[in-house]
Scaffold this motif. Structure first.
Motif, PDB file in Angstrom:
ATOM      1  N   SER A   1       0.857  -1.182   0.000  1.00 61.44           N
ATOM      2  CA  SER A   1       0.000   0.000   0.000  1.00 61.44           C
ATOM      3  C   SER A   1       0.899   1.241   0.000  1.00 61.44           C
ATOM      4  O   SER A   1       2.103   1.155   0.229  1.00 61.44           O
ATOM      5  CB  SER A   1      -0.888   0.008   1.244  1.00 61.44           C
ATOM      6  OG  SER A   1      -0.105   0.153   2.412  1.00 61.44           O
ATOM      7  N   LYS A   2       0.309   2.412  -0.254  1.00 63.24           N
ATOM      8  CA  LYS A   2       1.106   3.643  -0.290  1.00 63.24           C
ATOM      9  C   LYS A   2       1.765   3.920   1.060  1.00 63.24           C
ATOM     10  O   LYS A   2       2.912   4.381   1.118  1.00 63.24           O
ATOM     11  CB  LYS A   2       0.224   4.823  -0.706  1.00 63.24           C
ATOM     12  CG  LYS A   2      -0.137   4.819  -2.183  1.00 63.24           C
ATOM     13  CD  LYS A   2      -0.820   6.118  -2.578  1.00 63.24           C
ATOM     14  CE  LYS A   2      -1.087   6.134  -4.086  1.00 63.24           C
ATOM     15  NZ  LYS A   2      -1.732   7.397  -4.522  1.00 63.24           N
ATOM     16  N   ASN A   3       1.042   3.655   2.148  1.00 66.32           N
ATOM     17  CA  ASN A   3       1.618   3.876   3.475  1.00 66.32           C
ATOM     18  C   ASN A   3       2.795   2.937   3.725  1.00 66.32           C
ATOM     19  O   ASN A   3       3.818   3.336   4.296  1.00 66.32           O
ATOM     20  CB  ASN A   3       0.554   3.680   4.553  1.00 66.32           C
ATOM     21  CG  ASN A   3      -0.441   4.814   4.600  1.00 66.32           C
ATOM     22  OD1 ASN A   3      -0.145   5.933   4.177  1.00 66.32           O
ATOM     23  ND2 ASN A   3      -1.633   4.547   5.103  1.00 66.32           N
ATOM     24  N   THR A   4       2.659   1.675   3.293  1.00 67.33           N
ATOM     25  CA  THR A   4       3.744   0.708   3.458  1.00 67.33           C
ATOM     26  C   THR A   4       4.953   1.120   2.623  1.00 67.33           C
ATOM     27  O   THR A   4       6.100   1.022   3.080  1.00 67.33           O
ATOM     28  CB  THR A   4       3.283  -0.701   3.039  1.00 67.33           C
ATOM     29  OG1 THR A   4       2.130  -1.061   3.798  1.00 67.33           O
ATOM     30  CG2 THR A   4       4.394  -1.720   3.278  1.00 67.33           C
TER      31      THR A   4
ATOM     32  N   LEU B   1       5.742   4.131   1.809  1.00 69.03           N
ATOM     33  CA  LEU B   1       6.324   5.294   2.475  1.00 69.03           C
ATOM     34  C   LEU B   1       7.221   4.861   3.628  1.00 69.03           C
ATOM     35  O   LEU B   1       8.350   5.346   3.774  1.00 69.03           O
ATOM     36  CB  LEU B   1       5.212   6.204   2.980  1.00 69.03           C
ATOM     37  CG  LEU B   1       5.629   7.572   3.516  1.00 69.03           C
ATOM     38  CD1 LEU B   1       6.172   8.433   2.393  1.00 69.03           C
ATOM     39  CD2 LEU B   1       4.433   8.260   4.173  1.00 69.03           C
ATOM     40  N   ILE B   2       6.724   3.910   4.429  1.00 66.73           N
ATOM     41  CA  ILE B   2       7.488   3.426   5.581  1.00 66.73           C
ATOM     42  C   ILE B   2       8.775   2.748   5.140  1.00 66.73           C
ATOM     43  O   ILE B   2       9.869   3.066   5.628  1.00 66.73           O
ATOM     44  CB  ILE B   2       6.629   2.462   6.429  1.00 66.73           C
ATOM     45  CG1 ILE B   2       5.469   3.221   7.079  1.00 66.73           C
ATOM     46  CG2 ILE B   2       7.492   1.788   7.497  1.00 66.73           C
ATOM     47  CD1 ILE B   2       4.461   2.326   7.771  1.00 66.73           C
TER      48      ILE B   2
ATOM     49  N   SER C   1       5.634   5.139  -6.573  1.00 65.10           N
ATOM     50  CA  SER C   1       5.312   6.404  -5.908  1.00 65.10           C
ATOM     51  C   SER C   1       6.581   7.245  -5.795  1.00 65.10           C
ATOM     52  O   SER C   1       7.690   6.785  -6.085  1.00 65.10           O
ATOM     53  CB  SER C   1       4.750   6.138  -4.509  1.00 65.10           C
ATOM     54  OG  SER C   1       5.729   5.514  -3.689  1.00 65.10           O
TER      55      SER C   1
END
Length: 296
Positions: free
Chosen positions: A22-25, A27-28, A199
């Motif tokens: 996912s985008k959050n993953t 990013l992390i 991303s």
């Protein structure tokens, strides 16, 4: 197996992970990579300075650290007082550094330095153009200014023009460059696919870690020890460990002190910029001293 072959495979593996995260993953994991290998590859600057100066009178470690911290501090102050100028300088210096890393062991003249700068800046603008809205938001959060998409497009066109012109020039006068030029053009195609599909943070992390930081670590170790092997790698990490930990602690403290996104973004990027400026300066001295080991 050449490292470039590994880098291509690792890059497309990163794209496969992109489709699974996912985008959050993303990013992390992107920040984890940047804060690990990304910072570590510049954590041995003081060791490099001493190595550069080994034939002269040894420099005091505390004096070296003092001068280094002054440069870091001045970079941070510049970024904080005049954020738009600090950000612009950060992008320009990073562009030159990326280009210098990518085109190692070739020409050393002013014109070729311009080519290296153009090449690295082209890579950054290529990343930006595929993620314009995100980049615009980051710039606004840091410098409180709005940048039109046209600036990115025009910048990419200008760097493309000079990249082609300078490339043709060096193809005609340098056989080694000619052979490397076609391969590097293929790499640009790989970078384009990476930046287009992934991303902003994940695409940057793939390039910054796989194509810049790890090759830099490998070549720094070769420069300091004469060759790269697992034993020398462990020693390198041990030497870099304390500076890496201090950097991470500093970032964690900043996060808890300034949880506001806008304020933290400004401070986080000023921190990265501040440690980038002396890193590029140190490696410029390394390249000047030993032209045969210019792959940092």
């Amino acid at each position: 197996m050449k490292y470039s072959n590994f880098a291509i495979v690792a890059s497309f593996f990163g794209l496969w992970l992109d489709s699974s995260f996912s985008k959050n993953t993303q990013l992390i994991f992107g920040f984890i990579l940047i804060l690990s290998f990304g910072i570590i590859h510049g954590a041995n600057d003081l060791l490099l300075i001493n190595y550069i100066n080994k034939n002269n009178k040894p420099l005091s470690y505390l004096k070296l650290l003092f001068y280094y911290l002054i440069i870091v501090g001045l970079g941070g102050i510049l970024f904080w007082i005049i954020p738009w100028f600090g950000l612009l300088l950060f992008i320009l210096v990073s562009g030159y550094h990326f280009g210098e890393q990518q085109w190692q062991n070739l020409e050393t003249g002013v014109v070729f330095k311009l080519f290296e700068f153009t090449y690295g800046l082209f890579i950054l603008l290529l990343l930006f153009i595929f993620h314009v809205e995100e980049v615009q938001n980051v710039i606004f959060n840091i410098a409180s200014i709005s940048i039109s998409e046209n600036y990115f497009s025009v910048g990419l066109l200008i760097t493309s023009f000079f990249l082609v012109i300078l490339g043709i020039y060096f193809v005609r006068i340098n056989e080694t460059f000619k052979n490397k030029w076609f391969l590097e053009t293929f790499y640009l195609l790989v970078f384009t696919i990476i930046f287009k599909v992934s991303s902003l943070i994940w695409g940057f992390a793939i390039y910054f870690i796989i194509w810049h930081s790890i090759p830099s670590i490998i070549n720094q170790i070769s420069y300091l020890n004469g060759s790269f092997n697992w034993k020398n790698f462990v020693v390198y990490i041990q030497n870099a460990f304390i500076y890496w930990i201090v950097s991470l602690i500093g970032i964690v403290i900043l996060y808890y002190l300034f949880r506001d996104v806008k304020l933290f973004n400004a401070i986080f990027f000023s921190f990265l910029a501040a440690i980038t400026f002396p890193h590029v300066a140190v490696l410029f001295l390394v390249f000047k001293r030993n032209k045969k080991n210019r792959a940092f």
